[in-house]
Design a protein around this motif. Structure first.
Motif, mmCIF file in Angstrom:
data_model
loop_
_atom_site.group_PDB
_atom_site.id
_atom_site.type_symbol
_atom_site.label_atom_id
_atom_site.label_comp_id
_atom_site.label_asym_id
_atom_site.label_seq_id
_atom_site.Cartn_x
_atom_site.Cartn_y
_atom_site.Cartn_z
ATOM 1 N N UNK A 1 9.992 15.942 21.342
ATOM 2 C CA UNK A 1 8.862 16.850 21.047
ATOM 3 C C UNK A 1 8.947 17.400 19.628
ATOM 4 N N UNK A 2 10.158 17.750 19.165
ATOM 5 C CA UNK A 2 10.311 18.244 17.789
ATOM 6 C C UNK A 2 9.916 17.169 16.785
ATOM 7 N N UNK A 3 10.314 15.917 17.089
ATOM 8 C CA UNK A 3 9.944 14.834 16.180
ATOM 9 C C UNK A 3 8.441 14.640 16.156
ATOM 10 N N UNK A 4 7.777 14.830 17.332
ATOM 11 C CA UNK A 4 6.325 14.692 17.381
ATOM 12 C C UNK A 4 5.629 15.885 16.689
ATOM 13 N N UNK A 5 6.280 17.054 16.756
ATOM 14 C CA UNK A 5 5.689 18.281 16.142
ATOM 15 C C UNK A 5 5.862 18.304 14.621
ATOM 16 N N UNK A 6 6.835 17.609 14.104
ATOM 17 C CA UNK A 6 7.185 17.717 12.689
ATOM 18 C C UNK A 6 6.005 17.409 11.754
ATOM 19 N N UNK A 7 5.164 16.385 11.962
ATOM 20 C CA UNK A 7 4.088 16.122 11.012
ATOM 21 C C UNK A 7 2.959 17.177 11.045
ATOM 22 N N UNK A 8 2.890 17.970 12.109
ATOM 23 C CA UNK A 8 1.800 18.943 12.248
ATOM 24 C C UNK A 8 2.112 20.228 11.481
ATOM 25 N N UNK B 1 6.203 26.885 11.042
ATOM 26 C CA UNK B 1 6.009 27.467 12.379
ATOM 27 C C UNK B 1 4.590 27.993 12.526
ATOM 28 N N UNK B 2 4.143 28.085 13.776
ATOM 29 C CA UNK B 2 2.771 28.526 14.069
ATOM 30 C C UNK B 2 2.550 29.993 13.704
ATOM 31 N N UNK B 3 3.628 30.814 13.716
ATOM 32 C CA UNK B 3 3.464 32.253 13.393
ATOM 33 C C UNK B 3 2.988 32.435 11.955
ATOM 34 N N UNK B 4 3.507 31.657 11.037
ATOM 35 C CA UNK B 4 3.098 31.774 9.641
ATOM 36 C C UNK B 4 1.639 31.400 9.484
ATOM 37 N N UNK B 5 1.226 30.257 10.177
ATOM 38 C CA UNK B 5 -0.181 29.860 10.101
ATOM 39 C C UNK B 5 -1.078 30.872 10.767
ATOM 40 N N UNK B 6 -0.607 31.475 11.844
ATOM 41 C CA UNK B 6 -1.423 32.509 12.498
ATOM 42 C C UNK B 6 -1.637 33.711 11.563
ATOM 43 N N UNK B 7 -0.576 34.145 10.883
ATOM 44 C CA UNK B 7 -0.721 35.270 9.936
ATOM 45 C C UNK B 7 -1.667 34.908 8.795
ATOM 46 N N UNK B 8 -1.547 33.685 8.268
ATOM 47 C CA UNK B 8 -2.410 33.253 7.168
ATOM 48 C C UNK B 8 -3.880 33.279 7.580
#
Length: 378
Positions: free
Chosen positions: A19-26, A31-38
């Motif tokens: 799952x981490x390998x699949x998540x890496x290109x996204x 992490x999602x927290x940084x994108x959520x704050x942005x």
């Protein structure tokens, strides 16, 4: 069971790694927290920009309303101005018609220099005066002629009448020249008034200064200087009374001097409720103390604030009663205790008894006298 659990753990680790390998290109691996704050910051910025735009829109709408109101007011003022212009043009046309003038004549008059109209008015006034004077002279001459005709032929011979006629003609010519001279002077006066118009401010300033000096002259001015002299004397007397009261407080605190009307002095009796008294109502000793206080005040004023170091008193003690004499002697002793040298010239025995050191003057006859110093240790 332990082996099964360990295998399950390995399977889960393998799945987590996949799952981490699949998540890496996204999301660039962030992490999602940084994108959520942005995205939240961008949403807040968009809301603030929307509010600012709404405020700017409201301000622009208000400015538009104000501009439309001003435009309406400007249009109304333009209409009123056009109507007023039409009325003024109608009045001007009526005035020109009543005066028998045209627009060209009015333009020519407006083009004249400013002083020309006034000079023309002055010239017209002079001509009107001359015409009036000539008409009056003509009526007078007609009256004279009528009276002469009623009386018959004149008694004078033709030569005398010719001489009188020549005199009258010369007088007429002189008066005509005088009229011309006065007209020229009037014209010069008008030109001078126009040239001196700029001096109005200086005239007002001079008039204001004159009012100040007139007020000063009204307050203290007099041809003989008596009014100012009395003011200066009153001020000097006030200073003298102030100095004398300081000395009188030490000599006899009961009394206090004050200036009365017409540069005279009165005495306030503090034992009698500060009631004023005339100086002549004082007893001999009291008057002596008051005079002594005034003398000391005069010596202080004459010495630029310094006291007289030596004081001589010639007589004046013979008319004192015993109590007043004691007061006077006590006052002189007080002055001596303050460091002043006091010399007394007296024939009063009680006075001599109170003075320790004396210079006795004795008559020897033949117009000669002798001096002898008396006192302790002599």
């Amino acid at each position: 069971q332990a082996g099964t659990a360990a295998q399950a753990a390995r399977n889960r680790n393998a799945a987590w790694a996949a799952l981490r390998a699949e998540r890496a290109p996204l999301l660039d691996g962030q992490p999602t927290a940084a994108h959520r704050s942005h995205f939240n910051d961008r949403r807040l910025a968009a809301q603030q920009a929307q509010q600012q735009a709404a405020t700017a829109l409201a301000a622009a709408q208000a400015e538009l309303a104000a501009t439309e109101a001003r435009a309406a007011e400007t249009a109304r003022a333009t209409r009123e101005t056009a109507e007023a212009q039409g009325v003024a043009e109608a009045r001007l046309a009526a005035a020109l018609e009543a005066a028998g003038m045209t627009g060209t004549d009015l333009a020519a008059l407006i083009a004249l220099p400013p002083g020309t109209a006034e000079s023309l008015r002055a010239e017209l006034r002079g001509l009107d005066d001359a015409v009036t004077a000539a008409r009056s002279a003509l009526e007078a001459r007609k009256t004279d002629l009528q009276e002469i005709e009623e009386q018959g032929l004149p008694a004078e011979d033709p030569e005398a009448l010719a001489a009188r006629l020549a005199t009258l003609e010369a007088e007429t010519e002189r008066r005509a020249q005088e009229i011309g001279r006065l007209s020229a002077e009037l014209a010069r006066d008008a030109a001078t008034r126009a040239a001196l118009a700029d001096l109005a401010a200086e005239t007002e300033a001079a008039r204001a200064e004159l009012e100040v000096w007139e007020a000063v002259n009204k307050a203290i001015g007099a041809r003989s200087g008596d009014r100012f002299a009395r003011i200066a004397q009153a001020i000097t007397l006030d200073v003298l009374v102030d100095h004398a009261n300081r000395h009188l407080a030490d000599l006899n605190p009961r009394y206090r001097l004050r200036r009365a009307a017409d540069l005279s002095l009165q005495v306030e009796d503090r034992d009698m409720g500060d009631s004023p008294r005339a100086t002549r109502s004082l007893s001999g000793g009291e008057r002596f103390l008051v005079s002594l206080a005034l003398a000391l005040a005069l010596s202080q004023m004459g010495g630029k604030g310094t006291f007289a170091g030596t004081l001589f008193i010639d007589e004046g003690f013979g008319a004192l009663d015993a109590g007043s004499l004691d007061l006077a002697i006590d006052a002189l002793e007080t002055l001596q205790s303050q460091g002043r040298q006091v010399g007394v010239i007296s024939h009063v025995e009680a006075m001599q008894a109170r003075i320790a050191t004396r210079i006795a003057v004795r008559k020897e006859g033949g117009g000669r006298s002798s001096l002898r110093v008396e006192g302790p240790g002599v």
